[in-house]
Design an enzyme around this catalytic site. Structure first.
Site, PDB file in Angstrom:
ATOM      1  N   ASP A  31      43.302   2.351  -7.784  1.00 41.58           N
ATOM      2  CA  ASP A  31      41.997   2.641  -8.379  1.00 41.58           C
ATOM      3  C   ASP A  31      41.839   1.895  -9.700  1.00 41.58           C
ATOM      4  OD1 ASP A  31      41.810   4.311  -6.273  1.00 41.58           O
ATOM      5  OD2 ASP A  31      41.653   6.175  -7.433  1.00 41.58           O
ATOM      6  N   PHE A  34      41.011  -1.687  -9.229  1.00 34.01           N
ATOM      7  CA  PHE A  34      39.630  -1.760  -8.767  1.00 34.01           C
ATOM      8  C   PHE A  34      38.671  -1.654  -9.954  1.00 34.01           C
ATOM      9  CE2 PHE A  34      35.633  -0.057  -7.215  1.00 34.01           C
ATOM     10  CZ  PHE A  34      35.410  -0.779  -6.055  1.00 34.01           C
ATOM     11  N   GLU A 111      30.759  12.565  21.622  1.00 38.37           N
ATOM     12  CA  GLU A 111      31.045  12.408  20.196  1.00 38.37           C
ATOM     13  C   GLU A 111      31.077  13.787  19.563  1.00 38.37           C
ATOM     14  OE1 GLU A 111      27.963   9.808  18.480  1.00 38.37           O
ATOM     15  OE2 GLU A 111      27.777   9.044  20.517  1.00 38.37           O
ATOM     16  N   LYS A 113      29.734  16.475  16.871  1.00 40.73           N
ATOM     17  CA  LYS A 113      28.467  16.708  16.184  1.00 40.73           C
ATOM     18  C   LYS A 113      28.806  16.990  14.729  1.00 40.73           C
ATOM     19  CE  LYS A 113      24.114  19.107  16.904  1.00 40.73           C
ATOM     20  NZ  LYS A 113      23.854  19.747  15.634  1.00 40.73           N
ATOM     21  N   ASP A 115      28.277  18.002  10.975  1.00 40.37           N
ATOM     22  CA  ASP A 115      27.398  19.005  10.401  1.00 40.37           C
ATOM     23  C   ASP A 115      27.015  18.625   8.980  1.00 40.37           C
ATOM     24  OD1 ASP A 115      25.912  21.223  10.560  1.00 40.37           O
ATOM     25  OD2 ASP A 115      27.554  22.641  10.312  1.00 40.37           O
ATOM     26  N   GLU A 170      24.841  10.845   9.838  1.00 34.33           N
ATOM     27  CA  GLU A 170      24.863  12.138   9.172  1.00 34.33           C
ATOM     28  C   GLU A 170      25.578  11.981   7.838  1.00 34.33           C
ATOM     29  OE1 GLU A 170      23.368  14.269  11.217  1.00 34.33           O
ATOM     30  OE2 GLU A 170      23.802  16.230  10.351  1.00 34.33           O
ATOM     31  N   TYR A 222      25.999   7.170  14.272  1.00 34.08           N
ATOM     32  CA  TYR A 222      26.109   7.431  15.707  1.00 34.08           C
ATOM     33  C   TYR A 222      25.026   6.811  16.583  1.00 34.08           C
ATOM     34  CZ  TYR A 222      22.969  11.102  14.148  1.00 34.08           C
ATOM     35  OH  TYR A 222      21.945  11.778  13.552  1.00 34.08           O
ATOM     36  N   LYS A 309      27.402  23.464  21.781  1.00 40.56           N
ATOM     37  CA  LYS A 309      27.707  24.191  20.540  1.00 40.56           C
ATOM     38  C   LYS A 309      28.982  25.004  20.696  1.00 40.56           C
ATOM     39  CE  LYS A 309      24.242  23.225  17.769  1.00 40.56           C
ATOM     40  NZ  LYS A 309      23.467  24.147  17.016  1.00 40.56           N
ATOM     41  N   CYS A 403       1.728  49.951   7.871  1.00 37.51           N
ATOM     42  CA  CYS A 403       2.058  48.676   7.237  1.00 37.51           C
ATOM     43  C   CYS A 403       2.686  48.907   5.858  1.00 37.51           C
ATOM     44  CB  CYS A 403       0.796  47.835   7.109  1.00 37.51           C
ATOM     45  SG  CYS A 403       1.066  46.322   6.179  1.00 37.51           S
ATOM     46  N   CYS A 406      -0.028  47.590   3.167  1.00 39.72           N
ATOM     47  CA  CYS A 406      -1.384  48.127   2.978  1.00 39.72           C
ATOM     48  C   CYS A 406      -1.586  49.489   3.635  1.00 39.72           C
ATOM     49  CB  CYS A 406      -2.418  47.129   3.498  1.00 39.72           C
ATOM     50  SG  CYS A 406      -2.467  46.999   5.286  1.00 39.72           S
ATOM     51  N   CYS A 421       0.033  44.628  11.924  1.00 47.95           N
ATOM     52  CA  CYS A 421      -0.886  45.284  11.003  1.00 47.95           C
ATOM     53  C   CYS A 421      -2.258  44.709  11.319  1.00 47.95           C
ATOM     54  CB  CYS A 421      -0.512  44.988   9.553  1.00 47.95           C
ATOM     55  SG  CYS A 421      -1.836  45.391   8.407  1.00 47.95           S
ATOM     56  N   CYS A 427      -5.153  43.017   4.259  1.00 46.25           N
ATOM     57  CA  CYS A 427      -3.727  43.155   3.980  1.00 46.25           C
ATOM     58  C   CYS A 427      -3.285  41.973   3.096  1.00 46.25           C
ATOM     59  CB  CYS A 427      -2.960  43.160   5.295  1.00 46.25           C
ATOM     60  SG  CYS A 427      -1.214  43.479   5.119  1.00 46.25           S
TER      61      CYS A 427
HETATM   62  P1  AMP Z   1      19.798  19.865  15.815  1.00 43.75           P
HETATM   63  O1  AMP Z   1      19.343  19.632  14.379  1.00 43.75           O
HETATM   64  O2  AMP Z   1      20.670  21.057  15.979  1.00 43.75           O
HETATM   65  O3  AMP Z   1      18.688  19.752  16.794  1.00 43.75           O
HETATM   66  O4  AMP Z   1      20.771  18.660  16.143  1.00 43.75           O
HETATM   67  C1  AMP Z   1      20.332  17.370  16.060  1.00 43.75           C
HETATM   68  C2  AMP Z   1      21.016  16.690  14.928  1.00 43.75           C
HETATM   69  O5  AMP Z   1      22.410  16.568  15.138  1.00 43.75           O
HETATM   70  C3  AMP Z   1      20.557  15.281  14.781  1.00 43.75           C
HETATM   71  O6  AMP Z   1      19.389  15.201  14.023  1.00 43.75           O
HETATM   72  C4  AMP Z   1      21.715  14.623  14.072  1.00 43.75           C
HETATM   73  O7  AMP Z   1      21.446  14.588  12.698  1.00 43.75           O
HETATM   74  C5  AMP Z   1      22.882  15.566  14.286  1.00 43.75           C
HETATM   75  N1  AMP Z   1      24.083  14.912  14.820  1.00 43.75           N
HETATM   76  C6  AMP Z   1      25.322  15.091  14.326  1.00 43.75           C
HETATM   77  N2  AMP Z   1      26.225  14.383  14.993  1.00 43.75           N
HETATM   78  C7  AMP Z   1      25.563  13.675  15.938  1.00 43.75           C
HETATM   79  C8  AMP Z   1      25.964  12.734  16.938  1.00 43.75           C
HETATM   80  N3  AMP Z   1      27.226  12.378  17.114  1.00 43.75           N
HETATM   81  N4  AMP Z   1      24.992  12.221  17.723  1.00 43.75           N
HETATM   82  C9  AMP Z   1      23.695  12.591  17.565  1.00 43.75           C
HETATM   83  N5  AMP Z   1      23.260  13.463  16.642  1.00 43.75           N
HETATM   84  C10 AMP Z   1      24.182  14.021  15.829  1.00 43.75           C
HETATM   85 ZN    ZN Z   2      -0.998  45.403   6.217  1.00 48.56          ZN
END
Ligand code: AMP
Ligand code: ZN
Length: 666
Positions: A31, A34, A111, A113, A115, A170, A222, A309, A403, A406, A421, A427
């Site tokens: 580092d 660099f 692949e 997914k 997050d 992502e 991806y 999922k 309600c 209201c 309601c 309301c």
């Molecule tokens: P969802 O938001 O649950 O409908 O899932 C769709 C989202 O999954 C997409 O908009 C992507 O951003 C995300 N995603 C993550 N990994 C992947 C992958 N390997 N291929 C395609 N989409 C992916």
């Molecule tokens: Zn109401």
């Protein structure tokens, strides 16, 4: 060596080191070394601004401050994904695919997914020119300055890349990076962040890109979209992207059967906890891009991809109290207020109970211990009650009769789950809810006005419905809490600017029950202006494609109320758009009314999506597979042989692109 060569050499060297470190995870210098080189380059660049290069590694440190991110339309829409949860779901999907593609071998790319927050990067001549968030899929925020600080995003590509393309991925925080960030924050006396995903997504919208530069964000890619890319499969997409310098995880696998896909899923369901980042499932994609094109998209997601999922985590906690919320349509939602509990990285305090039936079905009571689960969605769900822990003194839940806002007695229509309601004009929550819907991004998108200000304006008696917004003056708004001259001006200007919003969105903004974005578009197209729609009967409405009885009834009811008609006529007098624009009208006809088309293959003069739009704009229908109801098969190059056979067997006429065009020109 002259100065320019020196600068260029240093840039190339630093680019390579960035790549080694951030993409390959294999640094070859320390580092410290660099930093020395980077400082040297910085100094030279400062002294010689004539050799400026927007892709220089020195620009990774950020520094640009963005107050408002510009909204950018995606050239290619960013779709969502359909979800599956079992082997059966996947098998059903495969069957649907085979039905459309016919008798061909289909391979799948699996692949992980990732997050995080989705991003679309545009490259021109190998240079990153734009980075846009997903937004609503049609348009997002231009966050290029922030994305440029992420070291695994190449500013300049290597190898043999197409002149122009978009690449999707992502933005994530690794678990280690996230933990380190939180440690630093806690030490600095700040609150820890909840989970990597929300933090990654929040980082993209930070105003100061120097702060973004300090966060250990990564970008995993991806998919590639664009024209004339000379790529034939998803697996090749991944390989090519990797070769151009992108970070593409190598766990992807090409699978020939659903069995192999399931093996991949099961393997990663187990092993995901060893990954350096979070994943919530697997994405399975039809490998052959021609097959993908043939399969196309539903309104929301590609037919050629499916997310699997992983099973969500569950925890036990105590339900302290059930409270009730009133929505803008008067719908009542019971809410479970929970003893806070940590679940999949976030602290959960509330969960939706949906409706009275759900409460009865779960036999859920205040004081119960309950199982809470978090799937992909933000709001957690209560799955069941742990009856072994129920107190002897526990009493069945009695759903509210009035309600909470209201006091009006609630009603529940035959066959409907939700209580309502009925006091829609009196309301307070319903009134402000409707105005908040009206100003929201997908509706009138009024800048300078937010939900809280709406409540304030209502409380102060300045507005009682959304038409009142258009007569607000700066002088009226300024005295409000937290308002100043500038913000008051912005509000009034934002309201005025919304008069240009097109008819279909105004129609959506009115907040007619069951008239969502898509339905609003359909109605706008079918009736062309508001007067025709107001005059329409239920029978006429139902005759419009895809408008069902429930929607028709709701529309007639809405305009049957003279208050609503009056508000509409006021809005009209203020200059809002209540008919389709000239341009929209010009491109529409009824020439293809009553005809159903199937589109297959690749076309010369027009893209497949445009062709479909052309059919719909001219009153025709587009179907995805051939049946006896199909009027024409429009065939391009490389059409699947099974489609041809099927059309011939059923006697469906096959026409070329040119024949279609001349049909339209008739
Ligand atoms: P969802 O938001 O649950 O409908 O899932 C769709 C989202 O999954 C997409 O908009 C992507 O951003 C995300 N995603 C993550 N990994 C992947 C992958 N390997 N291929 C395609 N989409 C992916
Ligand atoms: Zn109401």
């Amino acid at each position: 060596m002259n100065i320019e060569t020196k600068i260029i050499t240093l840039r190339d060297e630093l680019r390579q080191h960035n790549y080694n470190y951030y993409v390959l995870d294999k640094p070859t210098i320390s580092d410290y070394e660099f930093d020395i080189k980077l400082k040297e380059l910085q100094k030279l660049e400062e002294e010689h601004p004539e050799f400026h290069d927007p892709t220089s590694p020195t620009l990774r440190v950020g520094g640009t401050v963005t107050k408002n991110f510009e909204t950018v339309k995606h050239e290619h829409r960013m779709y969502s994904l359909d979800n599956s949860y079992s082997k059966e779901d996947l098998e059903d999907w495969e069957k649907r695919i085979q039905r459309i593609l016919g008798d061909v071998d289909v391979e799948f790319t699996c692949e992980l997914k990732y997050d995080g927050a989705s991003i679309s990067l545009t490259y021109e001549d190998g240079k990153l020119v734009r980075a846009v968030t997903r937004g609503d899929g049609f348009q997002g925020d231009n966050v290029t300055t922030n994305i440029k600080t992420i070291k695994s995003v190449p500013l300049q590509l290597k190898g043999n890349y197409p002149p122009k393309f978009d690449i999707r991925g992502e933005i994530i925080l690794t678990l280690e990076g996230f933990a380190q960030m939180n440690k630093d924050r806690v030490e600095a006396g700040e609150e820890a962040y909840m989970n990597p995903r929300n933090t990654a997504s929040g980082s993209l919208k930070l105003q100061d890109s120097a702060l973004v530069a300090q966060r250990p964000l990564e970008c995993l890619l991806y998919s590639i979209v664009g024209n004339n890319l000379e790529i034939t499969s998803q697996f090749e997409v991944l390989e090519k992207a990797r070769a151009w310098g992108f970070k593409v995880p190598t766990v992807a696998k090409l699978c020939k059967t659903t069995e192999e896909v399931m093996q991949f899923v099961e393997y990663w369901d187990e092993k995901r906890h060893d990954l350096p980042y979070e994943t919530d499932g697997v994405v399975i994609k039809v490998n052959n891009l021609r097959h993908q094109e043939e399969l196309g998209y539903t309104a929301k997601a590609p037919r050629w991809a499916m997310a699997y999922k992983f099973k969500a985590e569950q925890v036990l906690t105590v339900l302290n109290e059930i409270t009730y919320q009133v929505g803008r349509t008067g719908a009542i939602t019971p809410v479970a207020n929970l003893e806070p509990v940590l679940l999949a990285g976030t602290t959960v305090k509330r969960a939706s109970l949906h409706n009275a039936d759900q409460i009865e079905k779960l036999d859920i009571r205040e004081g119960d211990t309950v199982f809470v689960e978090k799937g992909g969605e933000i709001i957690p769900k209560i799955i069941a009650v742990d009856f072994t822990k129920r107190q002897a003194s526990s009493m069945p839940t009695r759903y509210i009769q009035n309600c909470p806002e209201c006091e009006t007695p609630l009603v529940r229509k035959e066959g409907e789950a939700q209580h309502f309601c009925p006091n829609d004009t009196g309301c307070p929550t319903q009134i402000t809810g409707r105005i908040q819907h009206f100003i929201s991004r997908k509706a009138m998108d009024i800048e300078g006005l937010g939900g809280e200000t709406v409540e304030l304006l209502f409380k102060e008696g300045l507005i009682a419905n959304y038409a009142d917004l258009y007569v607000l003056t700066k002088e009226q708004v300024m005295p409000l809490e937290r308002m100043a001259e500038k913000s008051a001006e912005n509000l009034v200007n934002g309201v005025a600017a919304s008069k240009a919003i097109p008819f279909e969105r105004v129609l959506f903004a009115l907040g007619i029950r069951y008239v969502g974005e898509t339905v609003a578009k359909k109605l706008a197209k079918a009736y062309k202006n508001i007067d025709a729609l107001i005059a329409a009967s239920e029978e006429e409405l139902v005759a419009v494609d895809e408008i069902g009885g429930r929607i028709a009834e709701s529309v007639v009811q809405f305009f049957g109320n003279s208050d609503n008609v009056e508000i509409v006529s006021r809005l009209k007098s203020y200059g809002l758009q209540f008919s389709l624009s000239e341009e929209q009208l010009e491109n529409q006809s009824e020439k293809l009314k009553g005809q159903t088309f199937v589109v297959s293959g690749v076309f010369e003069s027009i893209g497949r999506t445009e062709l479909k739009k052309l059919i719909e704009d001219n009153g025709g229908k587009v179907a995805s597979s051939i049946s006896s109801k199909t009027s024409f098969l429009v065939a391009g190059a490389n059409m699947g042989p099974s489609k041809k056979t099927k059309a011939e067997t059923l006697g469906v006429p096959i026409i070329s692109e040119q024949e279609f065009m001349s049909k339209l020109a008739e």
